[in-house]
Design a protein around this motif. Structure first.
Motif, mmCIF file in Angstrom:
data_model
loop_
_atom_site.group_PDB
_atom_site.id
_atom_site.type_symbol
_atom_site.label_atom_id
_atom_site.label_comp_id
_atom_site.label_asym_id
_atom_site.label_seq_id
_atom_site.Cartn_x
_atom_site.Cartn_y
_atom_site.Cartn_z
ATOM 1 N N ALA A 1 5.155 6.638 27.784
ATOM 2 C CA ALA A 1 6.604 7.687 28.155
ATOM 3 C C ALA A 1 6.085 9.118 28.139
ATOM 4 N N LEU A 2 4.460 10.053 28.063
ATOM 5 C CA LEU A 2 4.200 11.278 28.557
ATOM 6 C C LEU A 2 4.027 11.142 29.690
ATOM 7 N N THR A 3 3.078 10.207 29.921
ATOM 8 C CA THR A 3 2.011 10.531 31.573
ATOM 9 C C THR A 3 2.341 9.598 32.465
ATOM 10 N N ARG A 4 3.512 8.553 31.827
ATOM 11 C CA ARG A 4 4.021 7.756 33.547
ATOM 12 C C ARG A 4 3.099 6.842 33.545
ATOM 13 N N ILE A 5 1.582 6.760 33.083
ATOM 14 C CA ILE A 5 0.317 5.920 33.652
ATOM 15 C C ILE A 5 0.764 4.391 33.000
ATOM 16 N N PRO A 6 0.312 3.602 33.102
ATOM 17 C CA PRO A 6 0.595 1.842 32.876
ATOM 18 C C PRO A 6 -0.424 1.831 31.371
ATOM 19 N N ARG A 7 0.366 1.008 29.966
ATOM 20 C CA ARG A 7 -0.922 0.913 28.983
ATOM 21 C C ARG A 7 -1.806 0.575 29.166
ATOM 22 N N ARG A 8 -1.681 -0.255 29.855
ATOM 23 C CA ARG A 8 -3.181 -1.086 30.536
ATOM 24 C C ARG A 8 -4.035 0.084 30.615
ATOM 25 N N LEU A 9 -3.779 0.771 31.760
ATOM 26 C CA LEU A 9 -5.145 1.872 32.660
ATOM 27 C C LEU A 9 -4.915 2.969 31.520
ATOM 28 N N LEU A 10 -4.455 3.077 30.861
ATOM 29 C CA LEU A 10 -4.698 3.976 29.104
ATOM 30 C C LEU A 10 -5.663 3.384 28.517
ATOM 31 N N GLN A 11 -4.997 2.085 27.959
ATOM 32 C CA GLN A 11 -6.455 1.690 26.942
ATOM 33 C C GLN A 11 -7.960 1.941 27.491
ATOM 34 N N ALA A 12 -7.646 1.146 28.673
ATOM 35 C CA ALA A 12 -9.262 0.654 29.531
ATOM 36 C C ALA A 12 -9.725 2.017 29.735
ATOM 37 N N ILE A 13 -8.954 3.221 29.786
ATOM 38 C CA ILE A 13 -9.700 4.864 29.697
ATOM 39 C C ILE A 13 -10.187 4.772 28.601
ATOM 40 N N GLU A 14 -9.918 4.178 27.420
ATOM 41 C CA GLU A 14 -10.692 4.561 25.892
ATOM 42 C C GLU A 14 -11.552 3.819 25.608
ATOM 43 N N GLU A 15 -11.179 2.558 26.711
ATOM 44 C CA GLU A 15 -12.523 1.313 25.816
ATOM 45 C C GLU A 15 -13.296 1.724 26.526
ATOM 46 N N LEU B 1 -6.027 9.750 36.879
ATOM 47 C CA LEU B 1 -5.597 9.534 35.505
ATOM 48 C C LEU B 1 -6.405 10.316 34.158
ATOM 49 N N ILE B 2 -7.619 10.355 34.191
ATOM 50 C CA ILE B 2 -8.019 11.177 33.176
ATOM 51 C C ILE B 2 -7.374 12.707 33.055
ATOM 52 N N ARG B 3 -7.675 13.550 34.572
ATOM 53 C CA ARG B 3 -7.149 15.088 34.146
ATOM 54 C C ARG B 3 -4.859 14.915 34.082
ATOM 55 N N GLN B 4 -4.684 13.435 33.335
ATOM 56 C CA GLN B 4 -3.203 13.278 33.679
ATOM 57 C C GLN B 4 -3.147 13.389 32.151
ATOM 58 N N PHE B 5 -3.880 12.484 31.337
ATOM 59 C CA PHE B 5 -4.316 11.797 30.092
ATOM 60 C C PHE B 5 -4.326 13.615 29.175
ATOM 61 N N ALA B 6 -5.727 14.045 30.130
ATOM 62 C CA ALA B 6 -6.112 14.870 29.068
ATOM 63 C C ALA B 6 -5.326 16.555 29.143
ATOM 64 N N ASP B 7 -4.374 16.367 30.309
ATOM 65 C CA ASP B 7 -3.366 17.792 30.148
ATOM 66 C C ASP B 7 -2.343 17.302 29.187
ATOM 67 N N THR B 8 -2.255 16.234 29.074
ATOM 68 C CA THR B 8 -1.075 15.400 28.163
ATOM 69 C C THR B 8 -1.188 15.966 26.817
ATOM 70 N N LEU B 9 -2.354 15.849 26.582
ATOM 71 C CA LEU B 9 -2.697 16.419 25.185
ATOM 72 C C LEU B 9 -3.598 17.637 25.020
ATOM 73 N N GLY B 10 -3.541 18.145 25.847
ATOM 74 C CA GLY B 10 -3.646 19.592 25.222
ATOM 75 C C GLY B 10 -4.478 20.315 26.130
ATOM 76 N N LEU B 11 -5.107 19.694 26.692
ATOM 77 C CA LEU B 11 -6.288 19.894 27.289
ATOM 78 C C LEU B 11 -6.427 20.544 28.656
ATOM 79 N N ASN B 12 -7.355 21.126 29.301
ATOM 80 C CA ASN B 12 -7.759 21.402 30.755
ATOM 81 C C ASN B 12 -8.044 19.869 31.194
ATOM 82 N N GLY B 13 -6.688 19.601 32.339
ATOM 83 C CA GLY B 13 -7.047 18.532 32.787
ATOM 84 C C GLY B 13 -8.203 18.205 33.845
#
Length: 270
Positions: free
Chosen positions: A47-61, A76-88
């Motif tokens: 909901a925060l990144t508007r990235i499909p769940r399968r892609l987020l899970q593939a990045i983490e794994e 995708l990694i940049r948007q993921f990191a920005d949402t978590l408060g990092l410098n994407g």
């Protein structure tokens, strides 16, 4: 001996694909740990990144096979990191998109076409990403605008609901109310009633035969009603309502807990 020496000094090189897989596994583990630390689920990240769940899970794994082209993975990694408060931008920059090493075979081939082709592809990828994001943003803005316009249109079946005002009696409010009342009386308002609630009470106000208010007002509420001919005030707690007629000194409508109805008629004009 020379052949053995050359073979001994030769070091195995890591392919670009292996380098991407190792780096993705490392970065995905960091993003997973940070997401767990912040108590966010994958559904919340979607909901925060508007990235499909399968892609987020593939990045983490660190699953490179389930992800698109490397340049998209970096986005995708940049948007993921920005949402978590990092410098994407800084975080995603560690993911390799193209090989920095130059093969010996390509040293002799320095034609401008071969040198510019990877750069052209990179800018084409960036342009596609920017166009996609702009198009999606435009669609979302149009949808939000249409939804807000439809909500702002009044429905003929809806009835207006008068909500009680919750406020404390302040001197500035009283002065403003008195000034408004004076100007209204000068403009031909024949009768005015002001009520101040000492305790929460049910009140019904009828002005010139029309119900202006009916409901429960909380303690501390101050309201004013006006009419041309007659005002009627009814309450179920007469002792909890202070009523002022035409700006005179406020008095209790009656005894506490008892029902009372007061009718005030306008004075005839001569």
């Amino acid at each position: 001996m020379k052949w053995l020496r050359k073979k001994k000094n030769k070091q195995p090189s890591i392919s670009l694909e292996q380098e991407r897989a190792e780096k993705l596994a490392e970065m995905g583990a960091q993003l997973w740990a940070l997401r767990q630390e912040q108590g966010l689920s994958l559904e919340q990240m979607v909901a925060l990144t508007r990235i499909p769940r399968r892609l987020l899970q593939a990045i983490e794994e660190g699953n490179l096979n389930d992800l698109p082209e490397p340049v998209y993975i970096q986005g995708l990694i940049r948007q993921f990191a920005d949402t978590l408060g990092l410098n994407g931008v800084e975080f995603s920059g560690a993911f390799p998109i193209s090989s920095a090493q130059v093969k010996p075979e390509s040293m002799g081939n320095n034609s401008p076409l071969n040198q510019l082709r990877p750069i052209h592809l990179y800018f084409i990828y960036i342009l596609l990403i920017v166009c996609s994001i702009n198009g999606l943003s435009q669609l979302l803005n149009n949808a939000v605008l249409q939804a807000s316009n439809s909500q702002n249109q009044p429905s003929p079946k809806q009835k207006s609901i008068v909500k009680p005002e919750i406020a404390q009696i302040k001197e500035s409010v009283e002065v403003q109310s008195v000034n408004d009342t004076l100007s209204a009386v000068q403009q031909g308002k024949a009768v005015q009633i002001g009520v101040t609630l000492k305790a929460s009470s049910w009140i019904r106000v009828v002005a010139d035969g029309k119900i202006e208010f009916e409901g429960t007002l909380p303690e501390g509420t101050h309201r004013i009603w006006k009419a041309q001919q007659q005002l009627t005030v009814k309450t179920n707690n007469a002792g909890g309502v202070l009523m002022s007629v035409n700006q005179e000194k406020a008095k209790e409508m009656g005894e506490p807990g008892k029902e009372e109805e007061v009718r005030i008629a306008a004075k005839p004009k001569f």
